[in-house]
Design an enzyme around this catalytic site. Sequence first.
Site, PDB file in Angstrom:
ATOM      1  N   GLU A 138       0.815  -1.223   0.000  1.00 13.55           N
ATOM      2  CA  GLU A 138       0.000   0.000   0.000  1.00 13.55           C
ATOM      3  C   GLU A 138       0.842   1.263   0.000  1.00 13.55           C
ATOM      4  O   GLU A 138       0.491   2.253  -0.655  1.00 13.55           O
ATOM      5  CB  GLU A 138      -0.950  -0.001   1.211  1.00 13.55           C
ATOM      6  CG  GLU A 138      -2.146  -0.908   1.089  1.00 13.55           C
ATOM      7  CD  GLU A 138      -1.823  -2.384   1.299  1.00 13.55           C
ATOM      8  OE1 GLU A 138      -2.683  -3.236   1.034  1.00 13.55           O
ATOM      9  OE2 GLU A 138      -0.689  -2.679   1.757  1.00 13.55           O
ATOM     10  N   HIS A 207     -10.133  -5.877  10.083  1.00 15.15           N
ATOM     11  CA  HIS A 207     -10.917  -5.618   8.876  1.00 15.15           C
ATOM     12  C   HIS A 207     -12.188  -4.839   9.182  1.00 15.15           C
ATOM     13  O   HIS A 207     -13.107  -4.784   8.358  1.00 15.15           O
ATOM     14  CB  HIS A 207     -11.282  -6.939   8.180  1.00 15.15           C
ATOM     15  CG  HIS A 207     -10.126  -7.617   7.538  1.00 15.15           C
ATOM     16  ND1 HIS A 207      -9.127  -8.224   8.271  1.00 15.15           N
ATOM     17  CD2 HIS A 207      -9.790  -7.792   6.230  1.00 15.15           C
ATOM     18  CE1 HIS A 207      -8.239  -8.757   7.449  1.00 15.15           C
ATOM     19  NE2 HIS A 207      -8.615  -8.494   6.204  1.00 15.15           N
TER      20      HIS A 207
END
Length: 402
Positions: A138, A207
């Site tokens: 990322e 998450h």
Amino acid sequence: MSATIHGAATALSTFNSVDSKKLISPCRTNLPARSKRCIVAGSDASKRSGSRLRVGHSQKLIPNAVATKADTSVTTGTGHELLLFEALQEGLEEEMDRDPHVCVMGEDVGHYGGSYKVTKGLADKFGDLRVLDTPICENAFTGMGIGAAMTGLRPVIEGMNMGFLLLAFNQISNNCGMLHYTSGGQFTIPVVIRGPGGVGRQLGAEHSQRLESYFQSIPGIQMVACSTPYNAKGLMKAAIRSENPVILFEHVLLYNLKESIPDEEYICNLEEAEMVRPGEHITILTYSRMRYHVMQAAKTLVNKGYDPEVIDIRSLKPFDLYTIGNSVKKTHRVLIVEECMRTGGIGASLTAAINENFNDYLDAPVMCLSSQDVPTPYAGTLEEWTVVQPAQIVTAVEQLCQ
């Protein structure tokens, strides 16, 4: 590292250099044949100046099960039904058709179509350079997207899950948010960072992040949260066209919401809240998934004789204090409902803004219902306890209206 990233971005920007005449400035002449006019959606449906712009409502979707004060739907010509993830995909595809500077990058965004299929079919249509699959890194591909924006592209960076973008926090904070200022205005960063987030169903703590609280303090960043297929498409298109870096928050549990949206092109104002339900007794401010918890509670409240005004703030930074202020001046009571964490969350910032600007109009202290300051449990029953539920909203309204 910065030089490497910038060099990669420069290389990416040459994807269409064979025919430089195709890299033209954005204009409405490139719109698909179906979209021959543009609607600028605003919650007040007021007319705005601008060539060939028509105005529509942004408060089209109110669940049928919820009692509403009036029918706020409008006719804007023919429409078609889309799920929320399909609306995001349609908005992204229209902008890629319209402007060849728009490109997409992220993990599995190519032929796989993204983790929630928002980019499905785009790689086949636009090619592997405009829809770029990246390694699981990322920090690198977010930096590459920012560098690409500096060279003139308009990248849309997808985080497979918003929680993973914490790995790119330095790029988002020190580069994406600040480069326009630190370069003395020499660079603009027209980048969109988007992806799924929020508390899902037993996705576990890592998450189930709500990163709006992390990103709200970064100077130079705009933040919006979609909640319906209509505003998802409108906000996506507006974010891509913006010269500012925009973070678009999508909730993982809202992707399969279905709604009829206009065939005509439209965009939503990035800095405007949406009036979901007009009311007189109390202002309820919310966004994203909590909009639906609030509207479930509104049905109960109406049956009990209360008349709540529900506003989806949509713009998390900056706040639409014009719409919010007018509501506070009318109802004199405010309840904020969010899925964000209580400490340092959007609700805390919104509470401060209301107290600073509209304290004289309040007949009761601002109340904020937020998620608990704990990691989101995996167990479903415990997960529900950490997130605001409709019954808590009903109780809070009853307390404020005593």
